[in-house]
Design an enzyme around this catalytic site. Structure first.
Site, PDB file in Angstrom:
ATOM      1  NE  ARG A 200      -4.168   0.172   1.469  1.00  0.00           N
ATOM      2  CZ  ARG A 200      -4.998   0.863   2.081  1.00  0.00           C
ATOM      3  NH1 ARG A 200      -5.028   0.609   3.628  1.00  0.00           N
ATOM      4  NH2 ARG A 200      -5.991   1.313   1.397  1.00  0.00           N
ATOM      5  CG  ASP A 201       3.546   4.299   1.671  1.00  0.00           C
ATOM      6  OD1 ASP A 201       3.594   5.226   0.462  1.00  0.00           O
ATOM      7  OD2 ASP A 201       4.306   4.805   2.367  1.00  0.00           O
TER       8      ASP A 201
END
Length: 212
Positions: free
Chosen positions: A75-76
């Site tokens: 997610r990042d």
């Protein structure tokens, strides 16, 4: 997520040695990243030959394939979250915003220039948001900047919807198409890590990687 991180076992995922929390701090001990992170090295990396860039990126994909196989989304994905060891191999790091496939929520999370459109449009999210970010990552490794450098979120939306991503002359058609396959607006049409790794642009590295 640090408890989960400690269970991960891949040569391309940074090893979590110890962590603890206090009322004011979170203390984390990880394996040594001799060259720091990819962000600090991006200008040097984009100047080396493309074959070496692809080998590094192939090893990164191995890390992402591994965490997806374990059932969670990073997610990042961005250069700051990819560390580099003494052998100049990537170590995927920083799982603070990660979540399991079945717990992922449609929340606003990540870094603008790397953020998949479904994130900022509030659409359903799954592991394919990591694939989008991975496309931006390879673009930056080849150019030294992202395709959305210094743009506001509304400008990024226009660039994506109008498909105005410009590549430098040294990037061949095979690599362009490979990157663009990750930057599809419809997340379901983006390839999986397994499909990316099997792409012909990595044909030199598959057997070599298994022997390392």
């Amino acid at each position: 997520m640090n408890t989960y991180h400690k269970k991960l076992n891949s040569k391309y995922v940074v090893r979590l040695i110890y962590f603890t929390t206090t009322k004011k701090e979170i203390l984390v001990l990880i394996e040594h990243a001799y060259y720091g992170d990819l962000y600090k090295n991006i200008q040097a990396i984009c100047k080396i030959n493309i074959e070496d860039i692809l080998k590094f990126y192939f090893q990164y994909l191995k890390a992402l394939e591994y965490i997806h196989s374990q059932g969670f989304v990073h997610r990042d994905i961005k250069p700051e979250n990819i560390l580099i060891n003494k052998k100049f191999k990537p170590l995927l790091a920083d799982f603070g915003t990660s979540n399991s496939f079945n717990l992922i929520r449609n929340t606003f999370c990540g870094t603008y220039e790397y953020m998949a459109p479904e994130v900022y449009l509030g659409l359903p999210q799954n592991y394919k948001l990591d694939i989008w970010s991975s496309g931006i990552l390879l673009f930056e490794m080849l150019h030294g900047y992202t395709p959305f450098k210094n743009m506001q979120l509304n400008q990024i939306k226009i660039q994506i919807t109008e498909k105005k991503i410009k590549f430098a002359a040294h990037v061949n058609e095979s690599i362009k198409n490979f990157i663009l396959s990750m930057l599809l607006f419809d997340a379901e049409q983006r390839p999986s890590c397994k499909e990316l790794i099997s792409n012909n642009i990595f044909s030199k590295f598959n057997n070599q990687d298994l022997q390392e």
